[in-house]
Design a protein around this motif. Sequence first.
Motif, PDB file in Angstrom:
ATOM      1  N   ALA A  47      35.137  46.252  35.877  1.00 15.79           N
ATOM      2  CA  ALA A  47      36.325  45.812  36.624  1.00 15.79           C
ATOM      3  C   ALA A  47      37.434  46.844  36.531  1.00 15.79           C
ATOM      4  O   ALA A  47      38.098  47.158  37.528  1.00 15.79           O
ATOM      5  CB  ALA A  47      36.813  44.466  36.091  1.00 15.79           C
ATOM      6  N   LEU A  48      37.646  47.398  35.331  1.00 12.87           N
ATOM      7  CA  LEU A  48      38.705  48.399  35.148  1.00 12.87           C
ATOM      8  C   LEU A  48      38.393  49.674  35.926  1.00 12.87           C
ATOM      9  O   LEU A  48      39.285  50.284  36.521  1.00 12.87           O
ATOM     10  CB  LEU A  48      38.873  48.719  33.655  1.00 12.87           C
ATOM     11  N   ILE A  49      37.113  50.070  35.921  1.00 16.58           N
ATOM     12  CA  ILE A  49      36.718  51.284  36.647  1.00 16.58           C
ATOM     13  C   ILE A  49      36.907  51.077  38.152  1.00 16.58           C
ATOM     14  O   ILE A  49      37.404  51.956  38.859  1.00 16.58           O
ATOM     15  CB  ILE A  49      35.257  51.653  36.308  1.00 16.58           C
ATOM     16  N   THR A  50      36.518  49.914  38.638  1.00 11.86           N
ATOM     17  CA  THR A  50      36.674  49.607  40.066  1.00 11.86           C
ATOM     18  C   THR A  50      38.137  49.652  40.491  1.00 11.86           C
ATOM     19  O   THR A  50      38.458  50.053  41.614  1.00 11.86           O
ATOM     20  CB  THR A  50      36.085  48.214  40.374  1.00 11.86           C
ATOM     21  N   MET A  51      39.037  49.264  39.574  1.00 11.00           N
ATOM     22  CA  MET A  51      40.454  49.197  39.916  1.00 11.00           C
ATOM     23  C   MET A  51      41.207  50.498  39.652  1.00 11.00           C
ATOM     24  O   MET A  51      42.430  50.537  39.731  1.00 11.00           O
ATOM     25  CB  MET A  51      41.116  48.042  39.165  1.00 11.00           C
ATOM     26  N   ILE A  96      31.879  38.280  36.138  1.00  7.79           N
ATOM     27  CA  ILE A  96      33.058  38.346  35.272  1.00  7.79           C
ATOM     28  C   ILE A  96      34.010  39.426  35.774  1.00  7.79           C
ATOM     29  O   ILE A  96      35.232  39.231  35.851  1.00  7.79           O
ATOM     30  CB  ILE A  96      32.649  38.636  33.812  1.00  7.79           C
ATOM     31  N   SER A  97      33.458  40.596  36.125  1.00 11.88           N
ATOM     32  CA  SER A  97      34.279  41.678  36.667  1.00 11.88           C
ATOM     33  C   SER A  97      34.982  41.226  37.942  1.00 11.88           C
ATOM     34  O   SER A  97      36.155  41.543  38.171  1.00 11.88           O
ATOM     35  CB  SER A  97      33.417  42.909  36.958  1.00 11.88           C
ATOM     36  N   GLY A  98      34.249  40.465  38.766  1.00 17.69           N
ATOM     37  CA  GLY A  98      34.835  39.960  40.008  1.00 17.69           C
ATOM     38  C   GLY A  98      35.996  39.016  39.742  1.00 17.69           C
ATOM     39  O   GLY A  98      37.009  39.045  40.456  1.00 17.69           O
ATOM     40  N   ILE A  99      35.862  38.169  38.706  1.00 21.52           N
ATOM     41  CA  ILE A  99      36.949  37.236  38.367  1.00 21.52           C
ATOM     42  C   ILE A  99      38.191  38.000  37.920  1.00 21.52           C
ATOM     43  O   ILE A  99      39.315  37.682  38.325  1.00 21.52           O
ATOM     44  CB  ILE A  99      36.478  36.254  37.267  1.00 21.52           C
ATOM     45  N   ILE A 100      37.987  39.018  37.076  1.00 15.86           N
ATOM     46  CA  ILE A 100      39.123  39.823  36.602  1.00 15.86           C
ATOM     47  C   ILE A 100      39.815  40.502  37.783  1.00 15.86           C
ATOM     48  O   ILE A 100      41.046  40.501  37.894  1.00 15.86           O
ATOM     49  CB  ILE A 100      38.656  40.858  35.559  1.00 15.86           C
ATOM     50  N   GLN A 101      39.007  41.080  38.691  1.00 16.23           N
ATOM     51  CA  GLN A 101      39.590  41.744  39.859  1.00 16.23           C
ATOM     52  C   GLN A 101      40.329  40.748  40.754  1.00 16.23           C
ATOM     53  O   GLN A 101      41.395  41.053  41.295  1.00 16.23           O
ATOM     54  CB  GLN A 101      38.489  42.436  40.656  1.00 16.23           C
ATOM     55  N   MET A 102      39.763  39.553  40.886  1.00 17.06           N
ATOM     56  CA  MET A 102      40.393  38.538  41.741  1.00 17.06           C
ATOM     57  C   MET A 102      41.737  38.097  41.157  1.00 17.06           C
ATOM     58  O   MET A 102      42.747  38.009  41.868  1.00 17.06           O
ATOM     59  CB  MET A 102      39.457  37.337  41.873  1.00 17.06           C
ATOM     60  N   LEU A 103      41.769  37.832  39.861  1.00 16.09           N
ATOM     61  CA  LEU A 103      43.013  37.408  39.218  1.00 16.09           C
ATOM     62  C   LEU A 103      44.053  38.530  39.217  1.00 16.09           C
ATOM     63  O   LEU A 103      45.253  38.275  39.341  1.00 16.09           O
ATOM     64  CB  LEU A 103      42.735  36.952  37.777  1.00 16.09           C
ATOM     65  N   ALA A 104      43.579  39.784  39.037  1.00 19.71           N
ATOM     66  CA  ALA A 104      44.507  40.913  39.011  1.00 19.71           C
ATOM     67  C   ALA A 104      45.056  41.224  40.392  1.00 19.71           C
ATOM     68  O   ALA A 104      46.151  41.782  40.519  1.00 19.71           O
ATOM     69  CB  ALA A 104      43.801  42.145  38.444  1.00 19.71           C
ATOM     70  N   ASN A 105      44.279  40.903  41.431  1.00 16.02           N
ATOM     71  CA  ASN A 105      44.725  41.102  42.817  1.00 16.02           C
ATOM     72  C   ASN A 105      45.162  42.548  43.078  1.00 16.02           C
ATOM     73  O   ASN A 105      46.215  42.801  43.671  1.00 16.02           O
ATOM     74  CB  ASN A 105      45.853  40.124  43.149  1.00 16.02           C
ATOM     75  N   ARG A 165      46.152  44.801  40.937  1.00 12.71           N
ATOM     76  CA  ARG A 165      47.135  45.356  39.998  1.00 12.71           C
ATOM     77  C   ARG A 165      46.427  45.717  38.692  1.00 12.71           C
ATOM     78  O   ARG A 165      45.978  44.837  37.957  1.00 12.71           O
ATOM     79  CB  ARG A 165      48.250  44.351  39.743  1.00 12.71           C
ATOM     80  N   LEU A 166      46.350  47.009  38.426  1.00 11.84           N
ATOM     81  CA  LEU A 166      45.619  47.488  37.257  1.00 11.84           C
ATOM     82  C   LEU A 166      46.228  46.963  35.968  1.00 11.84           C
ATOM     83  O   LEU A 166      45.494  46.611  35.030  1.00 11.84           O
ATOM     84  CB  LEU A 166      45.586  49.025  37.247  1.00 11.84           C
ATOM     85  N   MET A 167      47.546  46.901  35.863  1.00 14.47           N
ATOM     86  CA  MET A 167      48.191  46.425  34.635  1.00 14.47           C
ATOM     87  C   MET A 167      47.782  44.993  34.316  1.00 14.47           C
ATOM     88  O   MET A 167      47.502  44.658  33.152  1.00 14.47           O
ATOM     89  CB  MET A 167      49.714  46.525  34.762  1.00 14.47           C
ATOM     90  N   VAL A 168      47.714  44.139  35.336  1.00 15.78           N
ATOM     91  CA  VAL A 168      47.288  42.755  35.110  1.00 15.78           C
ATOM     92  C   VAL A 168      45.833  42.734  34.634  1.00 15.78           C
ATOM     93  O   VAL A 168      45.465  41.984  33.714  1.00 15.78           O
ATOM     94  CB  VAL A 168      47.443  41.916  36.397  1.00 15.78           C
ATOM     95  N   ALA A 169      44.992  43.579  35.242  1.00 16.81           N
ATOM     96  CA  ALA A 169      43.588  43.665  34.833  1.00 16.81           C
ATOM     97  C   ALA A 169      43.471  44.131  33.386  1.00 16.81           C
ATOM     98  O   ALA A 169      42.616  43.647  32.633  1.00 16.81           O
ATOM     99  CB  ALA A 169      42.833  44.621  35.759  1.00 16.81           C
ATOM    100  N   LEU A 170      44.336  45.057  32.973  1.00 16.73           N
ATOM    101  CA  LEU A 170      44.310  45.552  31.591  1.00 16.73           C
ATOM    102  C   LEU A 170      44.699  44.452  30.613  1.00 16.73           C
ATOM    103  O   LEU A 170      44.086  44.304  29.546  1.00 16.73           O
ATOM    104  CB  LEU A 170      45.253  46.750  31.448  1.00 16.73           C
ATOM    105  N   VAL A 171      45.712  43.668  30.959  1.00 19.01           N
ATOM    106  CA  VAL A 171      46.126  42.562  30.082  1.00 19.01           C
ATOM    107  C   VAL A 171      45.010  41.534  29.955  1.00 19.01           C
ATOM    108  O   VAL A 171      44.693  41.065  28.847  1.00 19.01           O
ATOM    109  CB  VAL A 171      47.420  41.903  30.615  1.00 19.01           C
ATOM    110  N   LEU A 172      44.379  41.180  31.085  1.00 23.64           N
ATOM    111  CA  LEU A 172      43.256  40.236  31.052  1.00 23.64           C
ATOM    112  C   LEU A 172      42.099  40.796  30.235  1.00 23.64           C
ATOM    113  O   LEU A 172      41.442  40.069  29.478  1.00 23.64           O
ATOM    114  CB  LEU A 172      42.788  39.936  32.482  1.00 23.64           C
ATOM    115  N   SER A 173      41.843  42.099  30.386  1.00 20.15           N
ATOM    116  CA  SER A 173      40.760  42.740  29.644  1.00 20.15           C
ATOM    117  C   SER A 173      41.074  42.778  28.149  1.00 20.15           C
ATOM    118  O   SER A 173      40.173  42.610  27.316  1.00 20.15           O
ATOM    119  CB  SER A 173      40.537  44.163  30.162  1.00 20.15           C
ATOM    120  N   MET A 174      42.336  42.995  27.812  1.00 14.84           N
ATOM    121  CA  MET A 174      42.739  42.987  26.403  1.00 14.84           C
ATOM    122  C   MET A 174      42.467  41.614  25.783  1.00 14.84           C
ATOM    123  O   MET A 174      41.873  41.514  24.696  1.00 14.84           O
ATOM    124  CB  MET A 174      44.226  43.320  26.277  1.00 14.84           C
TER     125      MET A 174
END
Length: 630
Positions: free
Chosen positions: A472-476, A426-435, A437-446
């Motif tokens: 995922a957020l920590i990695t990014m 799941i973390s990998g999917i979030i990181q892949m979609l965010a590419n 970009r931490l802000m995109v990862a935060l929106v997906l995480s929200m």
Amino acid sequence: MNQKELTKNQSSGDRVIGVLVAVIVCVTALFHLWTASFGVYPAYFLSAVHWAMIGCFIILKNPLRFKGGRLIDMGLFAANIFICIHVILLQQVFVIRAGVYTQWDIYISIASLLIALLIASRVVGMILPVISLLFILYGLYGRYFPGMFRTVRFTLRRLAPYLYTSADGIFGQTLMVSAQFIYLFVLFGSLLELTGAGEFFVDLAYSVTGKTRGGPAQAAVFSSMLMGTINGSGAANVVTTGNFTIPLMKKAGFSPERAGAIEAVASSGGQIMPPVMGAVAFLMAEMTGISYGKIAIAAFVPAALYYVTLSTSVYFNARRENVPISSTKTMRKTWEVFKNGWLYLGPLVVLIALLVMGFSAQRAVFVAIIAVILIGFIKNRTNMTPRKIYQSIVSSINGIAPIAAACLLAGIIMGIINMTGLGLKISGIIQMLANGRLMVALVLSMITSLLLGMGLPTSAAYMILAVLVAPALITMGASPMAAHMFILYFGALSTITPPVALSIFAAAAIAGSNIWSTGREAIKLAATGFVIPFVFVYNNELLMVGSIGAVVLALITAVLGCVAVSMSLTGWAAVKLSIPGRLVLFPCGIMLFIARPFFWNVIGFFAAVIIVLVETKLVEPQREKTKIKK
């Protein structure tokens, strides 16, 4: 058997059950107080004894209502005690057996999962048990899934013993946190409420805010905040303070939907308010390795900003809708309220002081409970009778039951996640979609946090999100504290977001309002608060990390940012704002949140001031002239 004999047998059975409940309630309290003060036991022992008592209490207090139901309940009661005793004995013999399971152990492990699902469903509803069952099915049949979700082959003979005995299973770290910390804090809150502290908090908030525009609504905000320090449940907070504040708000001129929404949003914030924080602070300490004291300190500023934002939004809405100021004839003076009830703050001061001094959370809350009892006898001796103290302890075990059940089932979910590696996927999917970009990862995480948090206790939602989303957020680039606070914040806000909004349901019932209309109003009010988690991820000074000067500056600019965003969303700032003015004010507020470089704060502040001046000096007079001409 005639009807008279049947009724006599039922009455005799009810008395036996009543005695069993009383024994469980008292033994539970004494056992946890003993472990907090003198008793030291292994984690598996503490978890098993904790669930043996809580699980049996759930069965007795939520019996099956059909014919033969009592017989099933008694069988489940005995089975629950047996699996708890067996897991203790099993952990002890593993030293000799080197972790080898017998066929009998495997059968008991499978039965333990079924028993856990059956008991927990009585207090947490069907959502979490169904999710747990889906995770078990994923563990068993994940090898048939396509792509990255495919797993290696797991059999029930391998999966069930792991979930029964491991530190990631049903008697693992999540239930241990409930046993070690959460029950004691729930007991602390119940006893503090018995002394009259809840009434003091409401009276104090109303005496301070009652003279302002929309005073009853401000009282709802701040009394819910104060109750949140001792009561970590959003829905329970609504019921406790809402019965007083919602009728007052309606009387003051707020619509039922608006009154219910204000109370629901205010009560939900109690789950992020130290020191209890919806009982999640202890789970977070276990997950992150960060001490409870540091977590509570870090949580204070985001929680305070949440209530500052809500308070300003309520005030601006009241001014915009011209809600009259309440009559002050029957209002008590703040000093009088404080003078009569300041002792109620003593246990909270003791608790916080001991935590800051480095005492363990268990020992600190044990001493705080003693302080509560002493203050109860000083302030409200008539309430401190054995019967009422017993009722308060019953209230505490009623409060811990859904949390403990959620922790038990969360053990199933976490165990499957760890066995299958789903968390990394799941973390990998979030990181892949965010590419990247931490802000995109935060929106997906929200979005993920709000969806997974639907209908779940905050503690259960946090535990799932901590494994699936936080890595995922920590990695990014987010700090561990910021990442875990982020998911906690949105896990708590899931109690006011549709379709399963427990706090909204409770508030709408008291207000007599439509659930969906109340939910829409709640989303509008909480909209500003949705910005805050994004801010502290980028601005760690708001988590009390950094120099004193940097923390103070970040706090000042964040408060100003909250006010600017509230003005934009409510459409009022001394005068009714125009649409263009509101659209420009919003990014001004966001600029005030940005920590570095500082010039963004300066630009945001002066731009916001200019907008307000233009609206008050130019736009509003022009609007009035147009009205006169018409």
